[in-house]
Design an enzyme around this catalytic site. Structure first.
Site, mmCIF file in Angstrom:
data_model
loop_
_atom_site.group_PDB
_atom_site.id
_atom_site.type_symbol
_atom_site.label_atom_id
_atom_site.label_comp_id
_atom_site.label_asym_id
_atom_site.label_seq_id
_atom_site.Cartn_x
_atom_site.Cartn_y
_atom_site.Cartn_z
ATOM 1 N N LYS A 155 0.842 -1.204 0.000
ATOM 2 C CA LYS A 155 0.000 0.000 0.000
ATOM 3 C C LYS A 155 0.883 1.263 0.000
ATOM 4 C CE LYS A 155 -3.766 -2.495 2.228
ATOM 5 N NZ LYS A 155 -4.506 -2.822 3.458
ATOM 6 N N GLN B 103 -4.449 -1.525 9.780
ATOM 7 C CA GLN B 103 -4.368 -2.868 9.178
ATOM 8 C C GLN B 103 -4.899 -3.910 10.167
ATOM 9 O OE1 GLN B 103 -3.289 -3.471 5.932
ATOM 10 N NE2 GLN B 103 -4.046 -5.542 6.326
ATOM 11 N N ASP C 213 -10.820 2.663 4.384
ATOM 12 C CA ASP C 213 -11.235 1.261 4.266
ATOM 13 C C ASP C 213 -12.759 1.129 4.272
ATOM 14 O OD1 ASP C 213 -8.991 -0.327 3.871
ATOM 15 O OD2 ASP C 213 -8.436 -0.264 5.998
#
Ligand code: NDP
Length: 318
Positions: free
Chosen positions: A53, A97, A120
């Site tokens: 990412k 994460q 997200d």
């Protein structure tokens, strides 16, 4: 007849190229989008995901930061990390994460992320926007699947879609996005009875279960489109020999590396499906591309930037 292979790497690259122009425009207006990735502890898979990412940000010229609190962090200390990122004006996008260590209250942490920076799409406010089909940040993997379908010219409206998996991250949001595009959607899970029979009703079969090669040809209506979201690492030579029996190159690669990535869909499904995403090189690259899309979207909205002069061809989700 072998299935048409849907190339996620190529489509992901197209999306990134379109974003590049938009990012140039933002930079000319004095705005550099910024993403912060919070990576707790030393889970090897999470480390790889976060590295990819950050690399994608660097490739597109975005500002990025990686924060690496220790695996022993408490919920309160992690909330403080998130709070600090919420307050920093140059950070437009925050991702935490997952999975987080057991002692951390994941829900509280996700709830603490500013919804405007929640790239997200896990905050209940963005989840609500998705359910109500209102504008908001959508989870990257389901959004990537929709983009892949749109750019591959696969019809959704009026077709029967079966999603295997009901997680908050993939299965549920994917089912909602398909529903909003007028598919007739069935969601399956571990308690579904006679899963192969339900799956065979699908024009679009989407597997997001985390079970290596579970979806075999008897799950698939001939000619159906099959989207394989699963990413599973196999290490057992006997399993590899069985899965890759008709695929000498993949077997050879397994022997060289000692492991391989496989999806939730058995490779033999290629003999039955009309179109199929490979693993690797299918949905995976789209997930990162959509994270970049969400970062740019969050930046534009937070900083009151006008619509891009060079809009991307993003069709599926906004
Ligand atoms: P979860 O483990 O959170 O969810 C798995 C889902 O599959 C659950 O709903 C579970 O049902 C269902 N399931 C498991 N076993 C069966 C079974 N035997 N029959 C029917 N349903 C079953 O996984 P995620 O949704 O987070 O991820 C799914 C897969 O997608 C994983 O392989 C993951 O690595 C991959 N992934 C890939 C991404 C990408 O970028 N390509 C991004 C994110 C995930 P139940 O709810 O009843 O337990």
């Amino acid at each position: 007849m072998a299935a048409h292979i849907l190339n996620g790497t190529e489509i992901g690259q197209q999306i990134r190229d379109e974003l590049r122009q938009q990012i140039q425009e933002l930079k000319q207006a004095g705005v550099t989008p910024g993403l912060a990735a919070v990576l707790v502890g030393d889970n090897p898979a999470s480390q790889i995901y976060v590295r990819n990412k950050i690399r994608a940000c660097e490739d597109l010229g975005l500002y990025s930061e990686r924060l690496t609190p220790p695996a022993t962090i408490t919920t309160d200390d992690l909330l403080a990390v998130v709070g600090e990122l919420n307050r920093r004006p140059q950070i437009d996008a925050i991702l935490v994460q997952l999975p987080l260590p057991r002692q951390v209250d994941t829900r509280r942490v996700l709830l603490a992320v500013d919804p405007a920076k929640d790239v997200d799409g896990f905050h209940p406010m963005n989840v609500g926007a998705l359910v109500a089909n209102r504008p908001g940040l959508r989870p990257c993997t389901p959004a990537g699947v929709m983009e892949l379908l749109a750019r591959s010219g696969i019809e959704i409206k009026g077709r029967r879609a079966v999603v295997i998996g009901r997680s908050d991250i993939v299965g549920k949001p994917l089912a909602l996005l398909l529903l909003h595009q007028h598919a007739t959607v069935t969601i399956c899970h571990s308690r579904t009875q006679d899963l192969p029979a339900v799956a065979r009703t699908a024009d679009l079969l989407l597997a997001a279960m985390g079970r290596a090669a579970f979806v075999t040809p008897d799950f698939v209506q001939p000619g159906a489109t099959v989207i394989d979201v699963g990413i599973n690492r196999i290490n057992d030579p006997a399993t590899a020999e069985q899965l890759f029996a008709g695929y000498p190159q993949r077997l050879e690669e397994f022997r060289r590396k000692g492991s391989a990535l496989v999806g939730d869909v058995h490779p033999d499904v290629a003999e039955v499906a009309g179109a199929l995403t490979p693993v690797p090189g299918g949905v995976g690259p789209l997930t990162i591309a959509m994270l970049m899309v969400n970062t740019v979207q969050a930046t534009r909205q937070r900083r009151g930037q006008p619509a891009p002069a060079h809009p991307s061809k993003l069709a599926a989700v906004r």
